[in-house]
Design an enzyme around this catalytic site. Structure first.
Site, PDB file in Angstrom:
ATOM      1  N   GLU A  88      -3.281  13.953   2.598  1.00  0.00           N
ATOM      2  CA  GLU A  88      -4.645  14.101   2.074  1.00  0.00           C
ATOM      3  C   GLU A  88      -5.659  14.398   3.186  1.00  0.00           C
ATOM      4  O   GLU A  88      -6.858  14.218   2.995  1.00  0.00           O
ATOM      5  CB  GLU A  88      -5.073  12.833   1.322  1.00  0.00           C
ATOM      6  CG  GLU A  88      -4.171  12.406   0.197  1.00  0.00           C
ATOM      7  CD  GLU A  88      -4.213  13.314  -1.025  1.00  0.00           C
ATOM      8  OE1 GLU A  88      -4.788  14.417  -0.931  1.00  0.00           O
ATOM      9  OE2 GLU A  88      -3.650  12.920  -2.058  1.00  0.00           O
ATOM     10  N   HIS A 106      -8.884   6.121   0.932  1.00  0.00           N
ATOM     11  CA  HIS A 106      -8.325   6.553  -0.356  1.00  0.00           C
ATOM     12  C   HIS A 106      -7.228   5.570  -0.733  1.00  0.00           C
ATOM     13  O   HIS A 106      -6.277   5.380   0.015  1.00  0.00           O
ATOM     14  CB  HIS A 106      -7.764   7.975  -0.232  1.00  0.00           C
ATOM     15  CG  HIS A 106      -6.869   8.328  -1.381  1.00  0.00           C
ATOM     16  ND1 HIS A 106      -7.276   8.229  -2.692  1.00  0.00           N
ATOM     17  CD2 HIS A 106      -5.580   8.738  -1.417  1.00  0.00           C
ATOM     18  CE1 HIS A 106      -6.277   8.569  -3.484  1.00  0.00           C
ATOM     19  NE2 HIS A 106      -5.237   8.876  -2.732  1.00  0.00           N
ATOM     20  N   HIS A 108      -4.797   3.470  -4.069  1.00  0.00           N
ATOM     21  CA  HIS A 108      -4.233   3.498  -5.425  1.00  0.00           C
ATOM     22  C   HIS A 108      -4.330   2.079  -5.986  1.00  0.00           C
ATOM     23  O   HIS A 108      -3.345   1.519  -6.459  1.00  0.00           O
ATOM     24  CB  HIS A 108      -2.772   3.948  -5.376  1.00  0.00           C
ATOM     25  CG  HIS A 108      -2.566   5.282  -4.723  1.00  0.00           C
ATOM     26  ND1 HIS A 108      -1.404   5.634  -4.089  1.00  0.00           N
ATOM     27  CD2 HIS A 108      -3.389   6.366  -4.623  1.00  0.00           C
ATOM     28  CE1 HIS A 108      -1.511   6.871  -3.605  1.00  0.00           C
ATOM     29  NE2 HIS A 108      -2.712   7.335  -3.912  1.00  0.00           N
TER      30      HIS A 108
HETATM   31 ZN   LIG Z   1      -3.302   9.211  -3.322  1.00  0.00          ZN
END
Ligand SMILES: [Zn+2]
Length: 221
Positions: A88, A106, A108
């Site tokens: 990413e 970032h 989850h």
């Molecule tokens: Zn991700």
């Protein structure tokens, strides 16, 4: 001589600062993992360090990360030295277009991901706003459409929103936050995760703040 000595001391000090920043960053990555915000080797984080970005590598759990695993990227996107950056990395670089952004996270995190997977998702406000703190620091959380993780499309999809906000959801995927400091970016992850947790705990019985109540908080919190 005096100037030269001062310059030398300056270099030493900035090296010490950089090493402190890197150890703080590793501590942040471990904290993100310890909070169960990144199952497995998912999630990634980065910081601005002078004229480069330091980012977590591909395929290593944030919980196990050491300083030698980190990857440096120049502002033109080229990798400095060794290592494979998180897939990413483009999304992170796009966040640093804003001069005030020094940290990007970032994750989850489970409740935020659950919100991002809802069938009827309001892409301008992903979930009701339940508390004053969340209202002020996050408010109406926008959602970008689903694109494959690591794709240029996903990286580009966040640009317009991140130009004027510090948090957003990635549909069917996760959460992205930025901050002037690492703590600011991390606090936003906690705020979003807590509001999402509240949403599912309340199970439809919750009473969100009204628009008037939210507007009344502006500048007073
Ligand atoms: Zn991700």
């Amino acid at each position: 001589m005096e100037i030269a000595r001062r310059q030398l001391t300056g270099v030493k000090e900035s090296k010490m600062e950089a090493s402190k920043t890197l150890s703080d960053f590793i501590a942040l990555c471990h904290k993100i993992y310890a909070h169960d915000f990144v199952p497995g080797s998912g999630g990634n984080a980065s910081i601005r360090l002078g004229d480069r970005i330091v980012i977590t590598p591909s395929g290593i759990s944030l919980g196990k990360l050491e300083e030698t695993d980190l990857v440096s990227i120049a502002m033109d996107g080229s990798v400095i030295g060794k290592g494979k950056p998180s897939k990413e990395w483009r999304m992170h670089m796009n966040c640093y277009e804003r001069a005030d952004v020094n940290a990007v996270i970032h994750v989850h995190s489970p409740y935020a991901v659950a919100i991002a997977c809802l069938k009827e998702l309001d892409t301008t406000c992903a979930m009701p706003v339940y508390t004053p703190g969340y209202s002020v620091r996050v408010g109406a959380l926008p959602v970008v459409p689903y694109y494959r993780a690591g794709s240029t499309e996903l990286a580009d999809s966040i640009i317009a929103i991140m130009a004027h906000r510090n948090s957003l959801l990635l549909e069917n995927h996760g959460l992205l936050t930025v901050g002037v400091t690492m703590d600011q970016a991390f606090n936003l992850v906690e705020e979003v995760e807590e509001n999402a947790h509240l949403h599912f705990t309340l199970g439809g019985a919750g009473k969100p703040l009204t628009r008037e109540q939210q507007e009344d908080l502006t500048g007073k919190y």
